[in-house]
Design a protein around this motif. Structure first.
Motif, short mmCIF file in Angstrom:
data_model
loop_
_atom_site.label_atom_id
_atom_site.label_comp_id
_atom_site.label_asym_id
_atom_site.label_seq_id
_atom_site.Cartn_x
_atom_site.Cartn_y
_atom_site.Cartn_z
N VAL A 1 -10.83 8.02 -1.21
CA VAL A 1 -9.47 7.56 -1.49
C VAL A 1 -8.76 8.55 -2.41
O VAL A 1 -7.60 8.89 -2.19
CB VAL A 1 -9.49 6.15 -2.13
N ASN B 1 -18.97 1.79 -2.53
CA ASN B 1 -17.72 1.71 -3.30
C ASN B 1 -17.38 3.06 -3.91
O ASN B 1 -16.22 3.48 -3.90
CB ASN B 1 -17.85 0.67 -4.41
N TYR C 1 -5.21 0.86 -5.63
CA TYR C 1 -4.99 1.33 -4.27
C TYR C 1 -6.25 1.14 -3.42
O TYR C 1 -6.18 0.71 -2.26
CB TYR C 1 -4.58 2.80 -4.29
N SER C 2 -7.41 1.45 -4.00
CA SER C 2 -8.68 1.26 -3.29
C SER C 2 -8.89 -0.21 -2.95
O SER C 2 -9.36 -0.56 -1.86
CB SER C 2 -9.85 1.77 -4.13
N THR D 1 -16.20 5.31 -1.24
CA THR D 1 -14.85 4.94 -0.83
C THR D 1 -13.83 5.43 -1.84
O THR D 1 -12.79 5.99 -1.49
CB THR D 1 -14.74 3.41 -0.67
N THR D 2 -14.13 5.25 -3.14
CA THR D 2 -13.20 5.68 -4.17
C THR D 2 -12.99 7.18 -4.12
O THR D 2 -11.86 7.67 -4.28
CB THR D 2 -13.73 5.28 -5.56
N ILE E 1 -6.77 -1.15 -0.04
CA ILE E 1 -7.39 -0.67 1.20
C ILE E 1 -8.50 -1.61 1.63
O ILE E 1 -8.63 -1.96 2.81
CB ILE E 1 -7.94 0.75 1.02
N SER E 2 -9.29 -2.05 0.66
CA SER E 2 -10.38 -2.98 0.98
C SER E 2 -9.84 -4.27 1.56
O SER E 2 -10.40 -4.83 2.51
CB SER E 2 -11.20 -3.27 -0.28
N VAL F 1 -5.40 4.29 -8.89
CA VAL F 1 -6.29 4.60 -7.76
C VAL F 1 -7.20 3.41 -7.47
O VAL F 1 -7.46 3.07 -6.31
CB VAL F 1 -7.12 5.86 -8.06
N GLY F 2 -7.68 2.76 -8.54
CA GLY F 2 -8.53 1.59 -8.35
C GLY F 2 -7.80 0.47 -7.63
O GLY F 2 -8.36 -0.19 -6.73
N ARG G 1 0.83 -1.21 0.00
CA ARG G 1 0.00 0.00 0.00
C ARG G 1 0.87 1.26 0.00
O ARG G 1 0.60 2.20 -0.76
CB ARG G 1 -0.93 0.00 1.22
#
Length: 487
Positions: free
Chosen positions: A468, A461, A442-443, A464-465, A446-447, A439-440, A414
């Motif tokens: 993020v 979602n 990275y998200s 959250t995005t 995180i999940s 970014v996707g 991460r």
């Protein structure tokens, strides 16, 4: 005022030579009769126009205090610490630094040393012909800089025949300002031991995860390994710190990208390892497979399962899982000719067993790889599979260099992607919104880390995005490895 301000938090091919060492290999002194002033400017107090803050500089003063008090046995009452942390009673302003030096000059006794340590920004002015230290209350006026003349004036009352003056600067262009002070003091009959973290045209490095500047970190580490010192081991500090700082500096590329002919002309190196990336959909594991027979010590590895992250990758275009061969060769060359030798230097001193060094090295290497990739093919750098492949190649190299390497890839992925994106931003000037695929990923990471339950609705979602992306926009701007030259 047209100055270039720097303690750059990343070096540009710095050699880190301690160019102004004393003639003696060590300095004998009486610690009880000695005085020390440690100034760290990690936070600049003026908000009108300020250089980039460097929180590690406040940590540098704590490390230096530990060296002076615990290992050189200078009493705590004889050590003045000035920094810019919010709870500091003595900020490292120009007046406080001058007053502290004058007070120390009046208190140091026969056979003692007066040691001044500084960590922070240095600034070039007068067209780059002069260098000065930047105090915490600097605005943009030359009168608010700590010049060589100001330092010499603050030290002028020293006892010429009985006191040794020691200056240790962990800042950019350190050798130049130290040389200027030494020349002035030399005309007055003083001998100066000046230890610089870098040469006159070089930049110093620090990194937030290390909690200190590289030079100060390694110097402190060397000193605390001994029971105690009856002297200041100038030459030993140099011999220990120089190769380690050089190794770390090599892992950091210039902001302008790679100019190394060896990287550009990768086609002349046919024996490098080329690698392909594929996703095994049956068990959600990413497989990294060497293509060339020239495998050296490279191994085929499987990553631990990241269900969300690899589900995300599975939705990428199938062709994304076969990488550009020229890029793969370029990456291999950089890892083999640059990174591997640096890691071996760190491994020699057991630094690849220290979490903060491992994290620092991984992040620096991922940032550099992002810049190399962006220089090679900008669109390639934005693909998440390129990040993943690069990350595992770096991890594999660290496992090969350090036999006792116990870390696992999920420990750092991460934070590694943050610095990969930082490299893209610096080289291509991309915003976070222009790095949508990264970014996707990275998200998704995180999940995985939050262990979110399956079946989260699309609104969550999306929310959250969005959060993020806001987090990334702030973080990538603030990640303290950027270059902070001001016009």
């Amino acid at each position: 005022m047209g100055a270039e301000e720097s303690k750059e938090t990343a070096s540009v091919d710095s050699s880190f030579m301690l160019v102004e060492e004393a003639a003696l290999a060590e300095i004998l002194f009486n610690p009880i009769n000695s005085q020390a002033v440690c100034a760290g400017v990690g936070r600049h107090l003026n908000m009108r126009r300020k250089p980039q803050d460097i929180p590690t500089c406040d940590g540098d003063t704590k490390l230096m205090y530990s060296v002076l008090n615990d290992k050189l046995c200078i009493p705590s009452r004889n050590i003045t610490v000035l920094n810019s942390s919010p709870d500091s009673q003595y900020p490292a302003t120009i007046c406080n630094i001058e007053d502290s030096l004058r007070t120390a000059v009046g208190k140091v006794e026969a056979d003692g040393i007066l040691l001044f340590y500084f960590s922070g920004h240095a600034v070039r002015y007068h067209g780059g012909s002069k260098v000065a230290l930047v105090p915490a209350d600097f605005v943009e006026d030359e009168k608010q800089l700590i010049t060589a003349d100001i330092l010499a004036r603050s030290l002028i009352g020293l006892k010429e025949t009985s006191t040794q003056l020691v200056l240790i600067f962990d800042c950019c262009f350190a050798a130049q300002v130290l040389r200027d002070v030494s020349v002035i003091m030399g005309t007055l009959g003083f001998t100066v031991c000046a230890i610089a973290a870098c040469a006159a045209v070089e930049n110093s490095i620090c990194f937030d995860m290390l909690g200190a500047g590289f030079f100060t970190y390694f110097m402190h580490d060397y000193m605390i390994q001994a029971q105690s010192f009856s002297c200041l081991p100038v030459k030993n500090i140099s011999d220990y710190c120089v190769p380690l700082c050089n190794a770390m500096a090599t892992l950091v590329l210039k902001r302008s990208g790679a100019n190394d002919k060896q990287l550009v002309d990768a086609s002349q190196h046919p024996t490098v390892i080329t690698t392909e990336l594929r996703l095994d959909n049956e068990d959600d594991k990413l497989v990294v497979t060497p293509v060339s027979d020239e495998t050296d010590s490279a191994k085929s590895r499987q990553t631990p399962s990241y269900s969300n992250a690899f589900q995300f990758l599975a939705y990428q275009s199938p062709e994304d899982f076969y990488v550009d061969k020229a890029w793969s060769e370029m990456l291999s060359i950089w890892l083999k000719t640059k990174a591997a030798s640096c890691l071996k230097v760190l491994q020699k001193h057991s630094y690849l067993k220290k979490k903060e060094v491992i994290e620092t090295v991984l992040c620096l290497m991922m940032r550099s790889i992002a810049m190399l990739t962006a220089a090679h093919r900008p669109e390639l750098a934005l693909k998440p599979n390129i990040f993943v492949l690069s990350y595992f190649r770096v991890f594999e190299l660290m496992q090969d260099v350090e036999p006792d390497f116990t870390q696992t890839p999920e420990d750092y992925m991460r934070v590694a992607i943050l610095y990969y994106m930082k490299g893209i931003r610096e080289y291509l000037d991309k915003t976070v919104s222009q790095m949508e695929s990264l970014v996707g990923l990275y998200s998704a990471l995180i999940s995985d880390q939050k262990d979110l339950k399956a079946g989260q609705d699309e609104t969550d979602n999306a929310s959250t995005t969005m959060s993020v992306m806001q987090e990334l926009e702030h973080t990538i701007l603030q990640v303290p490895i950027g270059f902070d030259d001001l016009p």
